[in-house]
Design an enzyme around this catalytic site. Structure first.
Site, PDB file in Angstrom:
ATOM      1  N   GLU A  35       0.828  -1.208   0.000  1.00  0.00           N
ATOM      2  CA  GLU A  35       0.000   0.000   0.000  1.00  0.00           C
ATOM      3  C   GLU A  35       0.865   1.261   0.000  1.00  0.00           C
ATOM      4  OE1 GLU A  35      -3.325   0.475  -0.218  1.00  0.00           O
ATOM      5  OE2 GLU A  35      -3.459  -1.650  -0.648  1.00  0.00           O
ATOM      6  N   CYS A 194     -11.601   3.000 -15.052  1.00  0.00           N
ATOM      7  CA  CYS A 194     -11.935   4.407 -14.800  1.00  0.00           C
ATOM      8  C   CYS A 194     -10.641   5.196 -14.633  1.00  0.00           C
ATOM      9  CB  CYS A 194     -12.818   4.523 -13.557  1.00  0.00           C
ATOM     10  SG  CYS A 194     -13.588   6.141 -13.419  1.00  0.00           S
ATOM     11  N   CYS A 201     -15.414   3.466 -20.378  1.00  0.00           N
ATOM     12  CA  CYS A 201     -16.768   3.387 -19.804  1.00  0.00           C
ATOM     13  C   CYS A 201     -17.568   2.218 -20.375  1.00  0.00           C
ATOM     14  CB  CYS A 201     -17.509   4.692 -20.023  1.00  0.00           C
ATOM     15  SG  CYS A 201     -16.678   6.084 -19.230  1.00  0.00           S
ATOM     16  N   CYS A 204     -17.341  -0.781 -18.266  1.00  0.00           N
ATOM     17  CA  CYS A 204     -17.462  -0.525 -16.824  1.00  0.00           C
ATOM     18  C   CYS A 204     -18.786  -1.056 -16.264  1.00  0.00           C
ATOM     19  CB  CYS A 204     -17.364   0.971 -16.579  1.00  0.00           C
ATOM     20  SG  CYS A 204     -17.550   1.398 -14.843  1.00  0.00           S
ATOM     21  N   CYS A 210     -23.875   5.822 -13.958  1.00  0.00           N
ATOM     22  CA  CYS A 210     -22.754   6.714 -13.623  1.00  0.00           C
ATOM     23  C   CYS A 210     -23.086   8.135 -14.104  1.00  0.00           C
ATOM     24  CB  CYS A 210     -21.474   6.211 -14.300  1.00  0.00           C
ATOM     25  SG  CYS A 210     -20.124   7.392 -14.192  1.00  0.00           S
TER      26      CYS A 210
HETATM   27  S1  SF4 Z   1     -18.845   4.661 -16.388  1.00  0.00           S
HETATM   28 FE1  SF4 Z   1     -18.327   6.104 -14.789  1.00  0.00          FE
HETATM   29  S2  SF4 Z   1     -17.299   4.910 -13.209  1.00  0.00           S
HETATM   30 FE2  SF4 Z   1     -17.341   3.706 -15.095  1.00  0.00          FE
HETATM   31  S3  SF4 Z   1     -15.419   4.147 -16.144  1.00  0.00           S
HETATM   32 FE3  SF4 Z   1     -16.915   5.563 -16.939  1.00  0.00          FE
HETATM   33  S4  SF4 Z   1     -16.704   7.353 -15.649  1.00  0.00           S
HETATM   34 FE4  SF4 Z   1     -15.722   5.714 -14.558  1.00  0.00          FE
END
Ligand code: SF4
Length: 359
Positions: A35, A194, A201, A204, A210
């Site tokens: 970390e 992200c 996206c 994602c 989002c």
């Molecule tokens: S959808 Fe939203 S959370 Fe997902 S990668 Fe795109 S900006 Fe990031």
């Protein structure tokens, strides 16, 4: 389980990272080390450093007994050496106050040098399977975008909002594995999907609700740090040659580059010849002025004027806090980034500089 947690856990199991060297261990020391190393450094850079560090210092007692100089040398090239100093200090405290056993309460972990709320939470999750919210740089980015939180995340008010969301988004229940996979998912999503620039996206799991994606604001969130013009300072670094060796001086433990090996530094207006006579009891012959080098600290900008000189007297090379060393060996020492750059520049410089007559 919160809506976001279930989706992240599913995603992590299928698409997350599973083979990083610090995954699969529940040793709080190893997790803590990873970390700390990952705080300002990319995974790919960290891996060999992490493995080497654990080979030298496999546990907290071995770290606490090591000379700080050895620890800083192992850190050489990773930068932000205060992280290594804090690791050492914390290891000494753990040996002194906890008989060498890593504490198990978040409040106690957070009191150790160099460990903030998010790092303490990550250790609690990965070492003990605790239900704790993390909020590192990557996670701030994910939550700023997903929840559409405006404002620079370094500001307390914005950070408080993000912590609230981080707490609310945690999975319910006591399943250790569930908390570990969820936390890893957040880290993985921030690191691989992200991303700061051009987030992916379409891959994602949070895309459907989002805010940044829906409002086409991924390039505006998180809000960038307000620009401030930093004060500027100038200084001279001396690359002093004695035959093929250069001189490094150890910096005081506190202050900029505390405890690191550095090229001798003098004020811009100082007379180099007089300084060398006074401090090194030698006369010097100027050889070459390297181009200035700029280095930015968090609170000021430094412009370094490097001067290459050859000493022209016999001198005592056994002075405390000073070493004469071959440039290649100097690169293995704990040295600040600009010193590293200058030494490399010197090594690669014109042979005619290197081959000038020597004392
Ligand atoms: S959808 Fe939203 S959370 Fe997902 S990668 Fe795109 S900006 Fe990031």
């Amino acid at each position: 389980m919160s809506n976001i947690a279930a989706r992240l856990i599913n995603w992590q199991e299928q698409h997350g990272r599973h083979h990083l060297p610090w995954q699969g261990t529940h040793d709080p020391y190893a997790i803590w080390l990873s970390e700390i190393m990952l705080q300002q450094t990319q995974v790919g850079t960290v891996i060999p450093y992490y493995q080497r560090f654990l080979r030298y210092f496999p546990d907290i007692p071995s770290l606490s007994q090591a000379p700080l100089d050895d620890i800083l040398s192992l850190w050489s090239g990773l930068g932000y050496y205060s992280r290594a100093r804090h690791l050492y200090q914390a290891a000494c405290i753990i040996v002194r106050d906890y008989h060498g056993t890593f504490p198990k309460e978040r409040e106690l972990i957070q009191q150790l040098p160099g460990i903030g709320r998010s790092t303490a939470a990550a250790i609690m999750v990965f070492a003990y399977g605790h239900r704790s919210a993390i909020l590192d740089g990557n996670v701030k980015r994910v939550f700023s975008r997903y929840f559409g939180i405006d404002g620079y995340p370094g500001k307390k008010k914005v950070q408080d909002q993000l912590w609230l969301k981080a707490e609310e988004s945690l999975p319910n229940g006591n399943s250790k594995k569930c908390h570990q996979v969820y936390t890893q998912a957040l880290m993985d999503l921030g690191a691989t999907i992200c991303t700061r620039h051009r987030p992916q996206c379409h891959d994602c799991p949070l895309r459907s609700d989002c805010v940044a994606f829906k409002e086409k604001r991924t390039d505006q969130l998180p809000t960038a740090k307000p620009r401030v013009s930093l004060p500027k300072k100038e200084t001279i670094f001396l690359i002093l040659l004695k035959q093929k060796k250069i001189l490094l001086e150890k910096r005081p433990d506190t202050g900029i580059w505390g405890g690191l090996w550095c090229l001798p530094e003098i004020h811009l207006e100082e007379d180099i010849g007089a300084y060398c006579t006074q401090h090194f009891k030698t006369e010097v012959r100027p050889l070459f002025n390297f181009p200035p080098l700029n280095h930015t600290f968090t609170h000021f900008k430094l412009r370094i004027h490097p001067r290459l000189l050859r000493i022209t007297s016999q001198i005592d090379t056994q002075q405390e806090g000073k070493i004469w060393i071959e440039p290649d060996e100097a690169l293995d020492k704990a040295i600040p980034t600009p010193v590293r750059k200058l030494i490399k520049q010197y090594v690669h410089s014109d042979n005619s500089i290197n081959n000038t007559e020597s004392v």
